[in-house]
Design a protein around this motif. Structure first.
Motif, PDB file in Angstrom:
ATOM      1  N   VAL A   1      39.923  46.288  59.784  1.00  0.00           N
ATOM      2  CA  VAL A   1      40.562  47.149  58.784  1.00  0.00           C
ATOM      3  C   VAL A   1      40.062  46.792  57.386  1.00  0.00           C
ATOM      4  O   VAL A   1      39.980  45.620  57.029  1.00  0.00           O
ATOM      5  CB  VAL A   1      42.097  47.000  58.837  1.00  0.00           C
ATOM      6  CG1 VAL A   1      42.761  47.856  57.756  1.00  0.00           C
ATOM      7  CG2 VAL A   1      42.624  47.386  60.215  1.00  0.00           C
ATOM      8  N   ALA A   2      39.690  47.838  56.613  1.00  0.00           N
ATOM      9  CA  ALA A   2      39.334  47.645  55.201  1.00  0.00           C
ATOM     10  C   ALA A   2      40.118  48.658  54.379  1.00  0.00           C
ATOM     11  O   ALA A   2      40.782  49.537  54.933  1.00  0.00           O
ATOM     12  CB  ALA A   2      37.837  47.843  55.001  1.00  0.00           C
ATOM     13  N   GLU A   3      40.054  48.508  53.058  1.00  0.00           N
ATOM     14  CA  GLU A   3      40.755  49.448  52.184  1.00  0.00           C
ATOM     15  C   GLU A   3      39.880  49.848  51.010  1.00  0.00           C
ATOM     16  O   GLU A   3      38.928  49.151  50.668  1.00  0.00           O
ATOM     17  CB  GLU A   3      42.049  48.818  51.643  1.00  0.00           C
ATOM     18  CG  GLU A   3      43.168  48.859  52.650  1.00  0.00           C
ATOM     19  CD  GLU A   3      44.478  48.355  52.050  1.00  0.00           C
ATOM     20  OE1 GLU A   3      45.469  49.096  52.151  1.00  0.00           O
ATOM     21  OE2 GLU A   3      44.484  47.249  51.492  1.00  0.00           O
ATOM     22  N   GLY A   4      40.217  50.983  50.416  1.00  0.00           N
ATOM     23  CA  GLY A   4      39.505  51.441  49.221  1.00  0.00           C
ATOM     24  C   GLY A   4      40.474  52.117  48.282  1.00  0.00           C
ATOM     25  O   GLY A   4      41.617  52.386  48.654  1.00  0.00           O
ATOM     26  N   PRO A   5      40.012  52.410  47.048  1.00  0.00           N
ATOM     27  CA  PRO A   5      40.920  52.947  46.018  1.00  0.00           C
ATOM     28  C   PRO A   5      41.296  54.409  46.240  1.00  0.00           C
ATOM     29  O   PRO A   5      40.490  55.188  46.755  1.00  0.00           O
ATOM     30  CB  PRO A   5      40.105  52.804  44.731  1.00  0.00           C
ATOM     31  CG  PRO A   5      38.687  52.858  45.184  1.00  0.00           C
ATOM     32  CD  PRO A   5      38.642  52.214  46.547  1.00  0.00           C
ATOM     33  N   GLU A   6      42.538  54.751  45.826  1.00  0.00           N
ATOM     34  CA  GLU A   6      42.969  56.151  45.915  1.00  0.00           C
ATOM     35  C   GLU A   6      42.437  56.971  44.741  1.00  0.00           C
ATOM     36  O   GLU A   6      42.195  58.161  44.873  1.00  0.00           O
ATOM     37  CB  GLU A   6      44.501  56.231  45.961  1.00  0.00           C
ATOM     38  CG  GLU A   6      45.066  55.703  47.261  1.00  0.00           C
ATOM     39  CD  GLU A   6      46.590  55.727  47.324  1.00  0.00           C
ATOM     40  OE1 GLU A   6      47.217  56.600  46.692  1.00  0.00           O
ATOM     41  OE2 GLU A   6      47.148  54.853  48.010  1.00  0.00           O
TER      42      GLU A   6
ATOM     43  N   ARG B   1      31.313  52.741  50.379  1.00  0.00           N
ATOM     44  CA  ARG B   1      31.784  51.473  49.822  1.00  0.00           C
ATOM     45  C   ARG B   1      31.578  50.310  50.799  1.00  0.00           C
ATOM     46  O   ARG B   1      31.141  49.227  50.420  1.00  0.00           O
ATOM     47  CB  ARG B   1      33.264  51.567  49.443  1.00  0.00           C
ATOM     48  CG  ARG B   1      33.512  52.378  48.185  1.00  0.00           C
ATOM     49  CD  ARG B   1      34.986  52.410  47.825  1.00  0.00           C
ATOM     50  NE  ARG B   1      35.205  53.026  46.524  1.00  0.00           N
ATOM     51  CZ  ARG B   1      35.092  52.377  45.360  1.00  0.00           C
ATOM     52  NH1 ARG B   1      34.761  51.102  45.332  1.00  0.00           N
ATOM     53  NH2 ARG B   1      35.303  53.005  44.223  1.00  0.00           N
ATOM     54  N   VAL B   2      31.889  50.554  52.081  1.00  0.00           N
ATOM     55  CA  VAL B   2      31.745  49.483  53.074  1.00  0.00           C
ATOM     56  C   VAL B   2      30.265  49.136  53.263  1.00  0.00           C
ATOM     57  O   VAL B   2      29.882  47.957  53.265  1.00  0.00           O
ATOM     58  CB  VAL B   2      32.398  49.890  54.422  1.00  0.00           C
ATOM     59  CG1 VAL B   2      31.976  48.925  55.528  1.00  0.00           C
ATOM     60  CG2 VAL B   2      33.914  49.933  54.289  1.00  0.00           C
ATOM     61  N   MET B   3      29.430  50.171  53.397  1.00  0.00           N
ATOM     62  CA  MET B   3      28.004  49.891  53.651  1.00  0.00           C
ATOM     63  C   MET B   3      27.349  49.222  52.450  1.00  0.00           C
ATOM     64  O   MET B   3      26.435  48.414  52.613  1.00  0.00           O
ATOM     65  CB  MET B   3      27.272  51.192  54.011  1.00  0.00           C
ATOM     66  CG  MET B   3      27.665  51.735  55.389  1.00  0.00           C
ATOM     67  SD  MET B   3      26.578  53.055  55.991  1.00  0.00           S
ATOM     68  CE  MET B   3      26.930  54.393  54.861  1.00  0.00           C
ATOM     69  N   GLU B   4      27.817  49.556  51.249  1.00  0.00           N
ATOM     70  CA  GLU B   4      27.243  48.932  50.054  1.00  0.00           C
ATOM     71  C   GLU B   4      27.472  47.431  50.028  1.00  0.00           C
ATOM     72  O   GLU B   4      26.673  46.681  49.475  1.00  0.00           O
ATOM     73  CB  GLU B   4      27.849  49.553  48.780  1.00  0.00           C
ATOM     74  CG  GLU B   4      27.124  50.793  48.316  1.00  0.00           C
ATOM     75  CD  GLU B   4      27.703  51.337  47.000  1.00  0.00           C
ATOM     76  OE1 GLU B   4      27.111  52.276  46.469  1.00  0.00           O
ATOM     77  OE2 GLU B   4      28.732  50.816  46.522  1.00  0.00           O
TER      78      GLU B   4
ATOM     79  N   ARG C   1      31.585  47.714  61.914  1.00  0.00           N
ATOM     80  CA  ARG C   1      32.618  48.362  62.747  1.00  0.00           C
ATOM     81  C   ARG C   1      33.906  48.277  61.959  1.00  0.00           C
ATOM     82  O   ARG C   1      34.584  47.270  61.974  1.00  0.00           O
ATOM     83  CB  ARG C   1      32.790  47.616  64.074  1.00  0.00           C
ATOM     84  CG  ARG C   1      32.122  48.282  65.251  1.00  0.00           C
ATOM     85  CD  ARG C   1      32.277  47.458  66.494  1.00  0.00           C
ATOM     86  NE  ARG C   1      31.251  47.763  67.478  1.00  0.00           N
ATOM     87  CZ  ARG C   1      29.972  47.469  67.378  1.00  0.00           C
ATOM     88  NH1 ARG C   1      29.535  46.845  66.295  1.00  0.00           N
ATOM     89  NH2 ARG C   1      29.134  47.796  68.325  1.00  0.00           N
ATOM     90  N   VAL C   2      34.200  49.354  61.221  1.00  0.00           N
ATOM     91  CA  VAL C   2      35.300  49.256  60.284  1.00  0.00           C
ATOM     92  C   VAL C   2      36.190  50.481  60.362  1.00  0.00           C
ATOM     93  O   VAL C   2      35.745  51.561  60.766  1.00  0.00           O
ATOM     94  CB  VAL C   2      34.744  49.029  58.858  1.00  0.00           C
ATOM     95  CG1 VAL C   2      34.354  50.333  58.203  1.00  0.00           C
ATOM     96  CG2 VAL C   2      35.732  48.289  57.992  1.00  0.00           C
ATOM     97  N   LEU C   3      37.432  50.270  60.031  1.00  0.00           N
ATOM     98  CA  LEU C   3      38.362  51.392  59.975  1.00  0.00           C
ATOM     99  C   LEU C   3      39.131  51.282  58.674  1.00  0.00           C
ATOM    100  O   LEU C   3      39.549  50.184  58.291  1.00  0.00           O
ATOM    101  CB  LEU C   3      39.249  51.377  61.220  1.00  0.00           C
ATOM    102  CG  LEU C   3      40.695  50.969  61.228  1.00  0.00           C
ATOM    103  CD1 LEU C   3      41.524  52.203  61.286  1.00  0.00           C
ATOM    104  CD2 LEU C   3      40.965  50.123  62.458  1.00  0.00           C
ATOM    105  N   VAL C   4      39.239  52.417  57.961  1.00  0.00           N
ATOM    106  CA  VAL C   4      39.832  52.399  56.630  1.00  0.00           C
ATOM    107  C   VAL C   4      40.971  53.419  56.565  1.00  0.00           C
ATOM    108  O   VAL C   4      40.727  54.618  56.504  1.00  0.00           O
ATOM    109  CB  VAL C   4      38.789  52.748  55.538  1.00  0.00           C
ATOM    110  CG1 VAL C   4      39.394  52.525  54.149  1.00  0.00           C
ATOM    111  CG2 VAL C   4      37.522  51.932  55.714  1.00  0.00           C
TER     112      VAL C   4
END
Ligand code: PHE
Length: 350
Positions: free
Chosen positions: A133-138, A188-191, A198-201
């Protein structure tokens, strides 16, 4: 001082006892004590002191009698005092009494929001396959939400997402918006990491659109991204097949058909066979036997190159899944607006 004959002592005792029996409070008890036992004026104290003026041949008999009297009356005084104290405590307890057999008033227990419940189940389903699990900005840059996903300014594909723009005050600042989907997190994840990915956001997304039973201006999505050597459409299909079975039952099947999203090639729309009518056709599947549940595809080589990945070596798949949509299907909710109306009667059902 008058000397009391032994016989008189008995009268004194009877009187003292009768008076004491009348005492019902502390003040009366103190008055009684002064009358009979106090130093200066106490009648029993006086009777004891009279011993001195008694003739020597009667002194022994009188002394024994008066001491016995004094002891007996003092004992009764103490007993009376304790009885009064006990009654005071009992009165206090009685006045403040609570009925411990009355049923309590239960405090309502909170529970997880139906979106959260379904989101947690979704996360668990993908974690079983090794996704993190990852997160990014709204609040997001146009750059990540659109341009890096191959949707440049003025590209007609921007019309696929009605956008809330954020006013940025500084001159020359890049445009900002409320993310319309979780796909900017592919970039964002690939950068920030090299394959394998293997990610889920999970996260909230916003769309500037009129609301109806199937559209809200805020929704929750889960973005799925896998990049590695040799990843193919079959991996995407297998991943989504596992997901559909975990969410809707072990007999479910998924169907992919072609669709278009600028950042994937090929792009697919994914449907699950209707778990209500099992393919016969009903209201939920609009008679088709299939229910659309998400958009997905193979990450576009240009998107991979854009973050510095070698697109001849690496391939990947991505998917975007609406959490409320999945929750609606699982629970038979027919209006997405119920989720954030905050009606506790609705929320309590889950
Ligand atoms: N981001 C797309 C949407 O919100 C869904 C999607 C995600 C499609 C990933 C393909 C790949 O509509």
């Amino acid at each position: 001082m008058t000397v009391l004959p032994v016989a008189e002592l008995e009268n004194l005792r009877v009187q003292a006892e009768q008076d004491l029996a009348q005492v019902t409070d502390d003040a009366a008890l103190e008055a009684w004590r002064i009358r009979y036992l106090s130093r200066g004026q106490g009648r029993i104290t006086a009777a004891v002191e009279a011993l001195r003026s008694i003739a020597a041949d009667q002194r022994r008999e009188y002394g024994q009698a008066v001491n016995a009297l004094k002891r007996a009356v003092e004992e009764q005084f103490t007993a009376r005092r304790e009885a009064l104290a006990r009654r005071r405590i009992e009165d206090t307890v009685q006045r403040g009494r609570i009925d411990v057999t009355l049923p309590g008033r239960p405090k309502p227990l909170g529970r997880l929001h139906p979106t959260t419940q379904t989101l947690r189940d979704m996360i668990a389903a993908f974690q079983e396959l090794g996704f993190n699990v990852a997160e990014g900005p709204e609040v997001e840059w146009d750059w990540y939400n659109f341009s890096k996903l191959r949707i440049p300014p003025d590209h007609p594909a921007r019309d696929m997402w009605d956008t809330f723009w954020v006013d940025v005050e500084h001159e020359g600042e890049r445009p900002m918006l409320l993310r319309t989907h979780t796909s900017p997190n592919q970039i964002r994840v690939m950068e920030r990491q090299e394959p394998p990915v293997r990610v889920l956001v999970p996260g909230r997304c916003y769309r500037f659109e009129a609301t109806d039973a199937t559209h809200e201006w805020m929704l929750t999505q889960v973005e799925l991204l896998a990049v590695d050597e040799g990843i193919s459409l079959a991996d995407l299909k297998g991943t989504l097949d596992h997901f559909a079975k975990r969410m809707f039952g072990p007999d479910r099947q998924v169907m992919l058909h072609h669709s278009y999203f600028p950042f994937v090639e090929p792009g697919v729309e994914v449907a699950v066979d209707c778990f209500l009518c099992r393919g016969d056709g009903c209201r939920t599947c609009k008679g088709s036997g299939w229910i659309e549940i998400l958009g997905a595809g193979m990450v576009h080589p240009e998107a991979l190159e854009g973050v510095g990945y070698d697109s001849r070596r690496y391939t990947g798949f991505a998917a975007g899944i609406g959490v409320e949509r999945i929750a609606m299907l699982r629970h038979g909710i027919d209006d997405i607006r119920e989720f954030y109306r905050n009606d506790i009667r609705f929320l309590e059902q889950f």
